[in-house]
Design a protein around this motif. Structure first.
Motif, short mmCIF file in Angstrom:
data_model
loop_
_atom_site.label_atom_id
_atom_site.label_comp_id
_atom_site.label_asym_id
_atom_site.label_seq_id
_atom_site.Cartn_x
_atom_site.Cartn_y
_atom_site.Cartn_z
N ALA A 84 3.47 -50.94 0.67
CA ALA A 84 2.41 -51.70 1.35
C ALA A 84 2.97 -52.50 2.51
O ALA A 84 2.35 -52.55 3.60
N ASP A 85 4.12 -53.13 2.33
CA ASP A 85 4.72 -53.91 3.41
C ASP A 85 5.03 -53.00 4.61
O ASP A 85 4.81 -53.39 5.76
N ARG A 86 5.54 -51.80 4.31
CA ARG A 86 5.87 -50.87 5.39
C ARG A 86 4.61 -50.44 6.14
O ARG A 86 4.58 -50.41 7.38
N LEU A 87 3.57 -50.10 5.40
CA LEU A 87 2.32 -49.67 6.05
C LEU A 87 1.67 -50.82 6.81
O LEU A 87 1.15 -50.62 7.91
N ASN A 88 1.70 -52.01 6.25
CA ASN A 88 1.11 -53.16 6.94
C ASN A 88 1.85 -53.45 8.24
O ASN A 88 1.23 -53.82 9.25
N GLY A 89 3.17 -53.26 8.24
CA GLY A 89 3.94 -53.45 9.47
C GLY A 89 3.56 -52.43 10.53
O GLY A 89 3.37 -52.77 11.71
N ALA B 84 -3.90 -49.92 -2.62
CA ALA B 84 -5.05 -50.39 -1.85
C ALA B 84 -5.22 -51.90 -1.96
O ALA B 84 -5.59 -52.56 -0.98
N GLY B 85 -4.93 -52.45 -3.13
CA GLY B 85 -5.06 -53.88 -3.32
C GLY B 85 -4.02 -54.70 -2.58
O GLY B 85 -4.18 -55.92 -2.43
N LEU C 91 -7.85 -45.67 3.95
CA LEU C 91 -7.35 -44.54 3.17
C LEU C 91 -8.07 -43.28 3.60
O LEU C 91 -9.28 -43.28 3.84
N GLU C 92 -7.30 -42.20 3.68
CA GLU C 92 -7.84 -40.86 3.77
C GLU C 92 -7.56 -40.23 2.41
O GLU C 92 -6.40 -39.90 2.11
N VAL C 93 -8.57 -40.07 1.58
CA VAL C 93 -8.36 -39.58 0.23
C VAL C 93 -8.39 -38.06 0.23
O VAL C 93 -9.39 -37.44 0.62
N GLY D 77 -14.28 -47.76 -2.45
CA GLY D 77 -15.35 -48.23 -1.58
C GLY D 77 -15.07 -48.04 -0.10
O GLY D 77 -14.60 -46.99 0.34
N PRO D 78 -15.33 -49.07 0.72
CA PRO D 78 -15.23 -48.93 2.18
C PRO D 78 -13.80 -48.76 2.68
O PRO D 78 -13.60 -48.49 3.87
N ARG D 79 -12.82 -48.91 1.81
CA ARG D 79 -11.44 -48.64 2.22
C ARG D 79 -11.27 -47.17 2.63
O ARG D 79 -10.39 -46.83 3.42
N VAL D 80 -12.13 -46.29 2.10
CA VAL D 80 -12.03 -44.85 2.36
C VAL D 80 -12.78 -44.51 3.66
O VAL D 80 -14.01 -44.58 3.72
N THR D 81 -12.04 -44.14 4.66
CA THR D 81 -12.62 -43.79 5.96
C THR D 81 -12.75 -42.29 6.14
O THR D 81 -13.61 -41.83 6.90
N ALA D 82 -11.91 -41.52 5.46
CA ALA D 82 -11.91 -40.06 5.62
C ALA D 82 -11.58 -39.39 4.30
O ALA D 82 -10.90 -39.96 3.45
#
Length: 247
Positions: free
Chosen positions: A107-112, A147-148, A156-158, A178-183
């Protein structure tokens, strides 16, 4: 605006190496309205010219290169091909998803990287396989734990097929995310590892229930491997999904 049905171009990677422009033309002729590249740094200007001429849009792009190359150069290429959604589609060690500490590092890597993307007016996303679903942390799929921990702007692209293979009830998973899923990656097949995929609608995956659980997400067809002609399978997938949309 209705999002046009798309194709992840990894599906036709072998054909693309032989004649990229012809493959893109055939995708447009089938009726797809968008594509999702897997390497935006591969001739971004030439790629953009071809898809513009064909009337295709770019829903989003995968970008493994963000994990190994200078991010700003990769994001400049993403801007050239014409999307603001850039996705990490793997490349993080699978074992990182087996512990809470590993997920926190991810998560830290993705947030960066999301911070880099934001400076280019883009959003960063993450795409799952089965290894983010199979491990459970206190009974929760690792992807949900991730995700949390992600910044709110990271989407997220699931991959709905690999989520199913990993043991998730995919409609329920999408409901919780929920709305975290964009694709969504929409694919079909026997639902087991190591077996080729089928055209969407010809396998064991409950595609209608999955799509109903994320009605606003991009629908992007991807067939990692297929036992039949891949372009025919894309055409059959398009016909099936179009019928679903109008049912």
């Amino acid at each position: 605006m209705v999002k046009p049905l798309g194709v992840q171009l990894y599906t036709v990677r072998d054909l693309m190496r032989a004649d990229r422009d012809d493959v893109l033309r055939r995708i447009a002729e089938i009726g797809y309205g968008s594509v999702e590249p897997y390497d935006p740094t591969d001739d971004p200007k030439g790629f953009r010219q071809v898809i513009d001429d064909l009337g295709l849009t770019v829903s989003s792009t995968h970008a493994y290169a963000l994990l190994t190359e200078e991010p700003d150069a990769v994001l400049d290429a993403v801007a050239t091909i014409g999307t603001d959604l850039v996705i990490i589609p793997g490349g993080i060690p699978e074992e990182e998803f087996t512990t809470r500490d590993g997920i926190a590092r991810t998560a830290d890597r993705l947030n960066g990287l999301a911070g880099h993307a934001a400076r280019h007016g883009m959003r960063l996303g993450y795409h799952n396989h089965w290894w983010e679903i199979e491990p459970r942390i206190d009974g929760v799929h690792a992807l949900e734990v991730l995700a949390g921990m992600l910044a709110p702007e990271v989407f997220l692209e699931v991959d709905t097929y690999w989520a199913s293979v990993g043991g998730a009830n995919v409609p329920d998973l999408l409901g919780r995310l929920g709305p975290r899923v964009t694709a969504l990656h929409v694919k079909d097949g026997p639902g087991v590892k190591g077996e080729p995929h089928t055209a969407v609608g010809q396998g064991a995956i409950p595609v209608p229930d999955i799509l109903a659980a994320a009605p606003g997400a991009w629908r992007i067809v991807e067939l990692d491997d297929c036992a039949t002609d891949i372009v025919d399978a894309l055409a059959e997938s398009h016909a099936y999904l179009t019928r679903l949309e109008h049912a």
